[in-house]
Design an enzyme around this catalytic site. Structure first.
Site, mmCIF file in Angstrom:
data_model
loop_
_atom_site.group_PDB
_atom_site.id
_atom_site.type_symbol
_atom_site.label_atom_id
_atom_site.label_comp_id
_atom_site.label_asym_id
_atom_site.label_seq_id
_atom_site.Cartn_x
_atom_site.Cartn_y
_atom_site.Cartn_z
ATOM 1 N N CYS A 50 0.766 -1.052 -0.045
ATOM 2 C CA CYS A 50 -0.010 0.108 -0.081
ATOM 3 C C CYS A 50 0.747 1.192 -0.027
ATOM 4 O O CYS A 50 1.442 1.494 0.970
ATOM 5 C CB CYS A 50 -0.903 0.006 1.135
ATOM 6 S SG CYS A 50 -1.760 1.303 1.569
ATOM 7 N N CYS A 99 -0.423 3.873 2.473
ATOM 8 C CA CYS A 99 0.297 3.518 3.799
ATOM 9 C C CYS A 99 1.774 3.720 4.130
ATOM 10 O O CYS A 99 1.960 4.140 5.151
ATOM 11 C CB CYS A 99 -0.364 2.083 4.206
ATOM 12 S SG CYS A 99 -1.843 1.399 3.959
ATOM 13 N N ASP A 100 2.389 3.274 3.176
ATOM 14 C CA ASP A 100 4.101 3.156 3.242
ATOM 15 C C ASP A 100 4.802 3.800 2.483
ATOM 16 O O ASP A 100 5.918 4.041 2.752
ATOM 17 C CB ASP A 100 4.443 1.426 3.263
ATOM 18 C CG ASP A 100 3.384 0.732 4.361
ATOM 19 O OD1 ASP A 100 3.267 1.251 5.364
ATOM 20 O OD2 ASP A 100 3.672 -0.772 3.785
#
Length: 302
Positions: free
Chosen positions: A130, A133-134
């Protein structure tokens, strides 16, 4: 008999159990694997409201502790079938049966992996799924995106604004994502698209540091800091085909109400058809499904 059986102990299922217990319903959560779901693979999470930063495991532990403190029960088992008995449901597992007035299915979806040696070892240590997310953890670094569909191209577009270099690796001789996304990537000077290629090996000691890429004209080693895998998700809904309507990809065909075709059965989180799959949307589904299940149970008593 329980009021509610929750199947799956990711953020959606744990939130469902929390809300159901707050409504004074008896609840048991059934989970076949690790409690916490996919988020436990994230070594650092910074997009959960109320926390500047914590690991996925820490977040999962906090959710589990909170749910247990409210009086929910848990059991480790694999659910193989749900039988609709009308006013109640029978949840069949590999270690016994549970009866409940309502069931919330929150089994999530697993990321499809390329099937390489050591891939599980590198999840959270260089392999991510993701970019939202990251991606920030790889700012100014070099990454690769595996896949050529819409999801992969969207990941690559986002990463191209953060990273020094982005490789897009597609096993076909062409990208399959939308033309508009392809055009965006072709304009990016820091994006290199490698088609007709496969990752043959993951390289690194304790964390991923390079990948071996094989093409018809030979192989190359690419030094990278991270690999974003975007080759699809596998929803965990197969055992529930008799009580759910599934779309062509196997997701539960339910809208934001989280209701299903079967009265008393609700669905929440990544196993549901939806556009955005994040921990915040999973928790939202969990709350909605639990409140809908409580309303349904209350209606049985009138």
């Amino acid at each position: 008999m329980y009021d509610i059986v929750v199947i799956g102990a990711g953020p959606a299922g744990l939130t469902s159990a929390l809300y159901a217990r707050r409504a004074s319903k008896s609840v048991i959560v059934l989970e076949k694997g690790a409690f916490g779901g996919q988020i436990t693979f994230s070594p650092k999470v910074e997009n959960i409201p109320g926390f500047n930063s914590l690991t996925g495991n820490e977040f999962a532990e906090k959710m589990i502790d909170q749910m247990l403190a409210q009086g929910a029960e848990i059991d480790v088992c694999e659910v193989t079938e749900i039988k609709d008995m009308g006013t109640h449901k029978v949840v069949i597992t590999d270690s016994g049966e549970y009866e409940a007035k309502a069931v919330i299915i929150a089994t999530g979806a697993t990321h499809r992996l390329p099937g390489l040696a050591r891939e599980h070892e590198f999840i959270g240590e260089g392999i991510s799924f993701c970019a939202v997310c990251d991606g920030a953890f790889y700012a100014g670094k070099t990454v690769a995106v595996l896949g050529g569909g819409n999801s992969a191209l969207q990941e690559a577009v986002l990463l191209s604004d953060l990273c020094k270099k982005v490789y897009v690796i597609q096993n076909l001789d062409y990208l399959t994502g939308e033309k508009k996304l392809q055009e965006q990537l072709f304009k990016k000077e820091n994006v290199e698209i490698i088609t007709g290629a496969k990752i043959a090996e993951l390289l690194g000691d304790s964390s991923l540091s390079a990948i071996k890429v094989v093409r018809a004209n030979g192989e190359i080693n690419l030094e990278i800091d991270g690999l974003f895998v975007a080759i699809g998700l596998i929803p965990q809904n197969k055992p529930f085909e008799n009580v759910l309507t599934l779309d062509t990809y196997g997701y539960a065909d339910s809208d934001e109400s989280c209701v299903t075709k079967t009265q008393g059965i609700f669905v929440a989180g990544d196993c549901r058809k939806k556009r955005i799959r994040q921990v915040a949307t999973a928790c939202a589904d969990g709350a909605i499904a639990a409140l809908a299940a409580c309303d349904y149970i209350d209606s049985l008593e009138h």
